[in-house]
Design a protein around this motif. Structure first.
Motif, PDB file in Angstrom:
ATOM      1  N   VAL A  14      -4.543 -16.933 -25.018  1.00 16.64           N
ATOM      2  CA  VAL A  14      -4.757 -16.682 -26.443  1.00 16.64           C
ATOM      3  C   VAL A  14      -3.461 -16.915 -27.210  1.00 16.64           C
ATOM      4  O   VAL A  14      -3.450 -17.539 -28.281  1.00 16.64           O
ATOM      5  CB  VAL A  14      -5.269 -15.241 -26.673  1.00 16.64           C
ATOM      6  CG1 VAL A  14      -5.302 -14.919 -28.171  1.00 16.64           C
ATOM      7  CG2 VAL A  14      -6.650 -15.065 -26.070  1.00 16.64           C
ATOM      8  N   ASP A  55      -3.177  -8.080 -31.592  1.00 11.24           N
ATOM      9  CA  ASP A  55      -4.474  -7.828 -30.966  1.00 11.24           C
ATOM     10  C   ASP A  55      -4.721  -6.325 -30.959  1.00 11.24           C
ATOM     11  O   ASP A  55      -3.789  -5.516 -31.062  1.00 11.24           O
ATOM     12  CB  ASP A  55      -4.469  -8.378 -29.540  1.00 11.24           C
ATOM     13  CG  ASP A  55      -5.852  -8.319 -28.906  1.00 11.24           C
ATOM     14  OD1 ASP A  55      -6.854  -8.236 -29.639  1.00 11.24           O
ATOM     15  OD2 ASP A  55      -5.920  -8.343 -27.666  1.00 11.24           O
ATOM     16  N   THR A  84     -12.669  -7.939 -33.488  1.00 11.11           N
ATOM     17  CA  THR A  84     -14.033  -8.424 -33.356  1.00 11.11           C
ATOM     18  C   THR A  84     -14.940  -7.467 -34.104  1.00 11.11           C
ATOM     19  O   THR A  84     -14.532  -6.385 -34.516  1.00 11.11           O
ATOM     20  CB  THR A  84     -14.479  -8.490 -31.883  1.00 11.11           C
ATOM     21  OG1 THR A  84     -14.582  -7.157 -31.367  1.00 11.11           O
ATOM     22  CG2 THR A  84     -13.492  -9.277 -31.037  1.00 11.11           C
ATOM     23  N   LEU A 104     -10.762 -11.958 -37.931  1.00 11.30           N
ATOM     24  CA  LEU A 104     -11.704 -12.060 -36.823  1.00 11.30           C
ATOM     25  C   LEU A 104     -11.208 -13.087 -35.806  1.00 11.30           C
ATOM     26  O   LEU A 104     -10.719 -14.152 -36.176  1.00 11.30           O
ATOM     27  CB  LEU A 104     -13.079 -12.474 -37.335  1.00 11.30           C
ATOM     28  CG  LEU A 104     -13.798 -11.460 -38.222  1.00 11.30           C
ATOM     29  CD1 LEU A 104     -15.096 -12.054 -38.732  1.00 11.30           C
ATOM     30  CD2 LEU A 104     -14.059 -10.173 -37.459  1.00 11.30           C
ATOM     31  N   LYS A 105     -11.378 -12.771 -34.534  1.00 11.16           N
ATOM     32  CA  LYS A 105     -10.918 -13.680 -33.485  1.00 11.16           C
ATOM     33  C   LYS A 105     -11.680 -15.009 -33.487  1.00 11.16           C
ATOM     34  O   LYS A 105     -11.196 -15.998 -32.946  1.00 11.16           O
ATOM     35  CB  LYS A 105     -11.044 -13.008 -32.116  1.00 11.16           C
ATOM     36  CG  LYS A 105      -9.964 -11.988 -31.843  1.00 11.16           C
ATOM     37  CD  LYS A 105     -10.001 -11.524 -30.400  1.00 11.16           C
ATOM     38  CE  LYS A 105      -8.785 -10.682 -30.073  1.00 11.16           C
ATOM     39  NZ  LYS A 105      -8.767 -10.242 -28.661  1.00 11.16           N
ATOM     40  N   VAL A 106     -12.848 -15.009 -34.079  1.00 12.84           N
ATOM     41  CA  VAL A 106     -13.639 -16.242 -34.135  1.00 12.84           C
ATOM     42  C   VAL A 106     -13.345 -17.051 -35.393  1.00 12.84           C
ATOM     43  O   VAL A 106     -13.990 -18.065 -35.652  1.00 12.84           O
ATOM     44  CB  VAL A 106     -15.153 -15.918 -34.072  1.00 12.84           C
ATOM     45  CG1 VAL A 106     -15.507 -15.298 -32.733  1.00 12.84           C
ATOM     46  CG2 VAL A 106     -15.566 -15.005 -35.215  1.00 12.84           C
ATOM     47  N   SER A 107     -12.361 -16.628 -36.163  1.00 13.67           N
ATOM     48  CA  SER A 107     -12.037 -17.332 -37.406  1.00 13.67           C
ATOM     49  C   SER A 107     -11.526 -18.742 -37.107  1.00 13.67           C
ATOM     50  O   SER A 107     -10.847 -18.972 -36.104  1.00 13.67           O
ATOM     51  CB  SER A 107     -10.965 -16.568 -38.183  1.00 13.67           C
ATOM     52  OG  SER A 107     -11.416 -15.273 -38.526  1.00 13.67           O
ATOM     53  N   PRO A 108     -11.830 -19.696 -37.983  1.00 10.94           N
ATOM     54  CA  PRO A 108     -11.316 -21.057 -37.797  1.00 10.94           C
ATOM     55  C   PRO A 108      -9.807 -21.107 -38.017  1.00 10.94           C
ATOM     56  O   PRO A 108      -9.239 -20.242 -38.691  1.00 10.94           O
ATOM     57  CB  PRO A 108     -12.062 -21.860 -38.867  1.00 10.94           C
ATOM     58  CG  PRO A 108     -12.449 -20.858 -39.902  1.00 10.94           C
ATOM     59  CD  PRO A 108     -12.704 -19.577 -39.158  1.00 10.94           C
ATOM     60  N   GLN A 111      -8.341 -20.596 -41.502  1.00 11.69           N
ATOM     61  CA  GLN A 111      -8.380 -19.232 -42.015  1.00 11.69           C
ATOM     62  C   GLN A 111      -7.231 -18.401 -41.453  1.00 11.69           C
ATOM     63  O   GLN A 111      -6.667 -17.558 -42.146  1.00 11.69           O
ATOM     64  CB  GLN A 111      -9.719 -18.579 -41.673  1.00 11.69           C
ATOM     65  CG  GLN A 111      -9.922 -17.225 -42.357  1.00 11.69           C
ATOM     66  CD  GLN A 111     -11.309 -16.663 -42.161  1.00 11.69           C
ATOM     67  OE1 GLN A 111     -12.207 -17.356 -41.680  1.00 11.69           O
ATOM     68  NE2 GLN A 111     -11.493 -15.417 -42.514  1.00 11.69           N
TER      69      GLN A 111
END
Length: 220
Positions: A14, A55, A84, A104-108, A111
């Motif tokens: 990560v 994190d 998350t 958010l960890k899923v952010s592009p 972003q």
């Protein structure tokens, strides 16, 4: 001016991915990495980053305690928490620890870059899908009369209006339209609110608005 960033995550892969995304930007420099909150506090003292990308779930010292330690060691550093949707119980603690926002960890990637720049510039990252949901959750209890709630008495009626709309997630432009003010005037009011209440940024202003009862969960 180059934004100095410290990456904090217990997963090496990560950190590698975050470093690749951020280091590609000419105005961002990744100055170090840490694998838990305790190491982050030590690294902040040594490296002096502008922003810590933190994190939440990590062994030894998690991101909440790590945020407290980082801000105690370097009050001028901004902490941006990686999260998350399923970590509400952690986010409440992060807000109270004084972090400047959530990502958010899923952010592009774009972003992530925008978030780092916004936080470094002194802004707070108020993503309605995360921040306001958590604030409403922990602010549901009746507010207590704290020193901060007494400090609300120092705000003018217009500053209270601005704070109330800010707490509902409106941008400066949206507040300006709602109150028939210029956007520059709204910025001035926001700065005055932060100064009078002794707050760092918009995130803390939202928390204060809910904690003091100026805004109640569920209000339109």
């Amino acid at each position: 001016m180059t934004i100095r960033v410290l990456l904090v995550d217990d997963e090496a892969m990560v950190r590698v991915g975050l470093r690749m995304v951020l280091s590609a930007e000419p105005d961002i420099e990744v100055v170090g990495e840490a694998s838990d909150g305790g190491a982050a506090a030590d690294a902040v003292t040594e490296l002096g980053p502008d922003v810590v990308l933190m994190d939440v779930r990590m062994p030894h010292v998690d991101g909440i305690e790590g945020s407290r330690r980082v801000l105690a060691a370097s009050p001028g550093t901004r902490v941006l928490v990686l999260t998350t949707f399923g970590e509400d119980e952690y986010l409440e603690g992060a807000l109270r620890a004084g972090v400047s926002g959530f990502l958010l960890k899923v952010s592009p990637p774009e972003q992530l870059i925008d978030a780092v720049r916004a936080v470094a510039a002194g802004g707070g990252l108020l993503d309605p899908s995360v921040t306001l949901r958590v604030i409403e959750s922990f602010a549901a209890a009746p507010p207590s009369r704290t020193q901060r709630s007494t400090a609300l008495d120092a705000l003018t009626a217009r500053e209270r209006d601005v704070l109330s709309l800010l707490a509902r997630g409106l941008s400066n432009a949206e507040i300006a339209a709602d109150l028939y003010l210029g956007e520059a005037t709204v910025k001035t009011h926001v700065s005055s609110v932060l100064m009078k209440l002794g707050l760092r940024d918009r995130v803390q202003a939202v928390v204060a608005a809910y904690e003091t009862g100026l805004v109640r969960p569920g209000e339109a």
